[in-house]
Motif scaffolding. Structure first.
Motif, short mmCIF file in Angstrom:
data_model
loop_
_atom_site.label_atom_id
_atom_site.label_comp_id
_atom_site.label_asym_id
_atom_site.label_seq_id
_atom_site.Cartn_x
_atom_site.Cartn_y
_atom_site.Cartn_z
N LEU A 240 0.82 -1.20 0.00
CA LEU A 240 0.00 0.00 0.00
C LEU A 240 0.86 1.26 0.00
N LEU A 241 1.95 1.23 0.78
CA LEU A 241 2.83 2.39 0.85
C LEU A 241 3.50 2.65 -0.50
N PHE A 242 3.93 1.58 -1.16
CA PHE A 242 4.56 1.72 -2.47
C PHE A 242 3.55 2.25 -3.49
N ILE A 243 2.33 1.72 -3.44
CA ILE A 243 1.28 2.17 -4.37
C ILE A 243 0.96 3.65 -4.15
N VAL A 244 0.81 4.06 -2.88
CA VAL A 244 0.54 5.47 -2.59
C VAL A 244 1.71 6.33 -3.06
N GLY A 245 2.95 5.83 -2.88
CA GLY A 245 4.12 6.56 -3.35
C GLY A 245 4.11 6.76 -4.86
N LEU A 246 3.65 5.75 -5.59
CA LEU A 246 3.54 5.87 -7.05
C LEU A 246 2.50 6.92 -7.44
N ILE A 247 1.36 6.91 -6.74
CA ILE A 247 0.29 7.87 -7.05
C ILE A 247 0.74 9.30 -6.75
N VAL A 248 1.41 9.48 -5.59
CA VAL A 248 1.90 10.81 -5.23
C VAL A 248 2.93 11.30 -6.25
N ALA A 249 3.81 10.40 -6.70
CA ALA A 249 4.81 10.77 -7.70
C ALA A 249 4.15 11.15 -9.02
N ALA A 250 3.15 10.38 -9.43
CA ALA A 250 2.47 10.62 -10.70
C ALA A 250 1.72 11.95 -10.71
N THR A 251 1.34 12.42 -9.53
CA THR A 251 0.55 13.67 -9.45
C THR A 251 1.35 14.82 -8.83
N ALA A 252 2.65 14.62 -8.63
CA ALA A 252 3.47 15.62 -7.93
C ALA A 252 3.45 16.97 -8.65
N SER A 253 3.30 18.03 -7.86
CA SER A 253 3.27 19.37 -8.44
C SER A 253 4.56 20.14 -8.22
N ASP A 254 5.42 19.65 -7.34
CA ASP A 254 6.74 20.26 -7.16
C ASP A 254 7.73 19.21 -6.70
N MET A 255 9.01 19.59 -6.63
CA MET A 255 10.07 18.63 -6.37
C MET A 255 10.01 18.08 -4.94
N TYR A 256 9.54 18.87 -4.01
CA TYR A 256 9.48 18.40 -2.61
C TYR A 256 8.46 17.28 -2.46
N ILE A 257 7.35 17.39 -3.18
CA ILE A 257 6.35 16.31 -3.15
C ILE A 257 6.92 15.07 -3.82
N MET A 258 7.69 15.25 -4.91
CA MET A 258 8.32 14.11 -5.56
C MET A 258 9.30 13.41 -4.62
N ILE A 259 10.08 14.18 -3.88
CA ILE A 259 11.03 13.59 -2.93
C ILE A 259 10.29 12.83 -1.84
N LEU A 260 9.15 13.38 -1.37
CA LEU A 260 8.32 12.67 -0.40
C LEU A 260 7.82 11.35 -1.00
N ALA A 261 7.39 11.40 -2.27
CA ALA A 261 6.92 10.19 -2.94
C ALA A 261 8.03 9.15 -3.04
N ARG A 262 9.24 9.60 -3.34
CA ARG A 262 10.37 8.67 -3.44
C ARG A 262 10.70 8.06 -2.08
N ALA A 263 10.51 8.83 -1.00
CA ALA A 263 10.72 8.28 0.34
C ALA A 263 9.71 7.17 0.62
N MET A 264 8.46 7.40 0.26
CA MET A 264 7.42 6.38 0.46
C MET A 264 7.72 5.13 -0.37
N GLN A 265 8.18 5.35 -1.61
CA GLN A 265 8.52 4.21 -2.46
C GLN A 265 9.70 3.42 -1.89
N GLY A 266 10.69 4.14 -1.36
CA GLY A 266 11.85 3.46 -0.78
C GLY A 266 11.48 2.64 0.44
N LEU A 267 10.67 3.22 1.33
CA LEU A 267 10.20 2.47 2.50
C LEU A 267 9.42 1.23 2.06
N GLY A 268 8.52 1.42 1.11
CA GLY A 268 7.71 0.30 0.64
C GLY A 268 8.52 -0.77 -0.05
#
Length: 451
Positions: free
Chosen positions: A86-114
């Motif tokens: 679930l964490l990896f999936i949410v990370g993918l969704i956040v990355a796909a909809t990211a509006s700035d680089m900080y949100i993308m970095i947050l998404a990558r953190a979620m993907q790494g944890l997952g």
């Protein structure tokens, strides 16, 4: 068990396919980001944060890998695997909809944890679900599933980014993960561990966080070398890394103690040398030899092909000799890796033919050593410690390569600052990889437990 039993027989089919799909999804995502990262940073106006697209993933993966291993040993792998998916999936969704680089970095953190947690759970499922005689085969399939994206992932991701948008790369991975969940979760729910309470989970979490902080400081310092501030940060990072490493890994791993410590040291060293060599060989072929990126990709893919073939064959060999040749195959694999890297060590004489031969030999080497090192590790693990061993194997596959690639990059920067050419810097970096392989070869002779 019958010798005709297969990882795709009815009993194991759903779990095997689910595992392969989850590994392919993580592998494809990780390699695809390498291709689309410049487009991401450009679109999100974050070129100055470009490196953190990768560093954040690695640092978060450390926590996901090490913490979940302790949770598995206490409560089993089903809940951690579900949460990681679930964490990896949410990370993918956040990355796909990211509006700035900080949100993308947050998404990558979620993907790494997952991703770290998912792969640890997968290793655990392999240990608990498959008998010893099938582990070589499923770990060979595991390796193939991780390697195959390296042949098509970067190209496909680049094509998607060119034709549509880099955002569709993240969206496209979601169906694979959903199918993986549908197939594998029922099998995961049946898996139980001994529920050991011997390891202090809170202490392990703090150690993982300390290691993550130390690694982050170390990588930042490496990126600043040869400036004195960078050197200071590298030293601070190393100091912060050593203590948690000694606490989190089996005692004696850093000193190549016989048995499990030597297995993990061997695996971490040879996998780091292989992964880093791939990166710098591409750089050498493009920047020094003038080969196009697509040609360089095909040359590197030759290692993936030989890895896949040998990973399949070694499962058959393991069945034929009933596991008696495992230790020999690991040492032989590391030796072949050394020969493969030696082929591309002296950059001035590397031609396309030499590079392909070296890559094929290196692929054979890692196809021998990588799956069997996992089998040997699980054969030395009691059921109560399978989560911890799974975490250690995943840690060797992710942490060590990330650090070594960072060191290789700093070697290039330092060499150029000293007035050396790119060609000379690459030779020094390749020499560092050869040193790691020699250390791995020495360690591989110590993987048998002390009598």
């Amino acid at each position: 068990m019958s010798n005709h039993q297969s990882i795709f027989s009815p009993r194991y089919f759903a779990l095997s396919i689910g595992i392969i799909l989850s590994v392919m999804a993580v592998g494809f995502e990780g390699l695809s980001v390498t291709t689309i990262a410049p487009s991401i940073a450009g679109d999100l106006n974050g070129i100055d944060l470009f490196g953190w697209i990768f560093s954040t993933y690695l640092l978060a993966q450390i926590i996901g890998t090490l913490v979940v291993g302790r949770i598995i040993d206490r409560k089993g792998p089903a809940a951690p695997f579900t949460f990681a998916l679930l964490l990896f999936i949410v990370g993918l969704i956040v990355a796909a909809t990211a509006s700035d680089m900080y949100i993308m970095i947050l998404a990558r953190a979620m993907q790494g944890l997952g991703a770290g947690a998912m792969m640890t759970c997968v290793y655990t499922a392999i240990s608990l679900s498959y008998p010893d005689e099938l582990r070589a085969k499923i770990l060979g399939a595991f390796g193939t599933a991780y390697v195959l994206p390296s042949m098509i992932g970067p190209y496909v991701a680049g094509l998607i980014a060119d034709q549509w948008s880099w955002r569709f790369v993240f969206w496209g991975i979601l169906p694979i993960l959903v199918l993986s969940a549908l197939l594998s979760l029922p099998a995961f729910r049946k898996l139980k561990t001994q529920g050991t309470q011997g390891d202090n989970g809170a202490a392990a979490t703090w150690m993982a966080l300390l290691l993550t902080i130390g690694t982050g400081i170390f990588l930042v310092g490496l990126s600043m070398l040869p400036v004195i501030t960078g050197l200071i940060l590298v030293i601070i990072g190393l100091v912060l890394m050593v203590y948690p490493l000694r606490k989190l890994l089996p005692k004696g791993t850093l000193s190549l103690r016989r048995g499990m410590p030597a297995i993990l040291a061997t695996r971490g060293l040879f996998f780091a040398a292989y992964a880093s060599t791939q990166n710098f060989l591409v750089l050498a072929l493009i920047n020094v030899k003038g080969i196009t990126p697509s040609q360089a990709g095909l040359i590197v893919a030759s290692a993936a092909l030989s890895w896949c073939l040998i990973a399949y064959l070694q499962g058959l060999w393991d069945s034929a000799d009933q596991g008696r040749g495992r230790h020999t195959r690991i040492t032989l694999g590391v030796l072949l890796l050394a020969i493969g890297i030696a082929f591309v060590f002296w950059v001035p004489v590397v031609t396309v033919t030499v590079a392909v031969i070296g890559q094929i030999i290196a692929g054979i080497g890692i196809g021998l050593a990588h799956p069997i090192s996992g089998v040997v590790a699980f054969s030395q693990t009691g059921e109560e410690g399978v989560g911890k061993t799974s975490a250690n194997l995943q840690f060797a596959d992710s942490f060590t390569p990330g650090v070594v690639i960072g060191i290789g990059g700093s070697i290039l920067v330092i060499c150029q600052a000293a007035g050396m050419t790119m060609q000379s810097g690459l030779i020094v970096a390749m020499g560092f990889h050869l040193l790691l392989i020699v250390m791995s070869l020495i360690s591989s002779t110590r993987i048998r437990p002390a009598n």
